[in-house]
Design an enzyme around this catalytic site. Sequence first.
Site: not given
Length: 328
Positions: A114, A196, A199
């Site tokens: 992140k 994966k 979103k």
Amino acid sequence: MSKKKIFSGVQPSGNLHIGNYLGAISQWVDMQDEFESIFCVVDYHAITVEQDPEELKKKIIEIAKIYLASGIDREKSVIFQQSSIQEHTEFAWVLNCTTARMSDLNKMTQFKDKSGDNQENVSVGLFDYPVLMAADIILYDTEVVPVGDDQLQHVELARDLARRFNSRFGDVLVIPEARIRKEGARIMGLDDPTKKMSKSASSEANFIALTDDPAVAKKKIMKATTDSGAEVKYDPEEKPGVSNLLVIESLLTKTSIEDLEKKYEGKMYGDFKKGVAEAVEKFLINFQEKYNAITDEEVRKILDDGAKKIKPIAERVMGDVKKKIGVR
Ligand code: TRP
């Protein structure tokens, strides 16, 4: 014998997609009879990255609605909002000081992913996120944590922190363990089935949001990347695209992969995709009907009632912790 306790949560940020549903929430629905269940909207996790206050407020209600529309039953399970119970952040601070080490958090792959090249400028909260998550879990004597496999490392940290606390201060904390659903733990991106479903993917074609228009969702499945060859067969190594679609249809329709392989024997990819697309469309229509039937006011009340119900557990555990560390 009393039921074992489970705790899990979802952040109110971004768009929840069928990967979140199949990898985590649908598993919770199946567990709520067997376990004493607590499901949290983890708003204080969401603010580790910048959020628009108005949007955040809406998302909190949206996640709770998604829980309810997915089949979490307020009579059986507790649904609540993390920031309503101040012991979460209080306990996170104590864990920060007494058990969590810089070296633990430096190992967290989600933080590395992140923060990327921007490690110096992300919030301190983003770095400390796993400790707040550990506090969420341990605060309710949680025994089992059902999560997607991307959260395994965080649950293991929670285990380590609880163990360390107990060995230093005496046995007061319950040691939690993760429960990962094998199939569906990883629903892959529709446009790139080697990664994966996410979103935050750059393309909308990557995921099917739970709030997507069913007709649009159908088109996304028809456009999904498939593999060379023509056989509809589950083989994640050789046929990641086809396998991903098989898993999606299998979980949504509660049909085994083998039965689906039989269903599509001798059929073309086009027919196969049409079948998957119809399953997705049917699921979304049904899901959204339930979602739209719940009002914001009802949700607010369910969240507040949930917090009231479990606050005593948090107070008891935090009370024990305070005594153990010597502040009371
Ligand atoms: N980190 C989890 C996620 O992004 C959300 C979360 C926060 C959570 N606290 C938790 C999950 C406690 C399980 C238990 O998916």
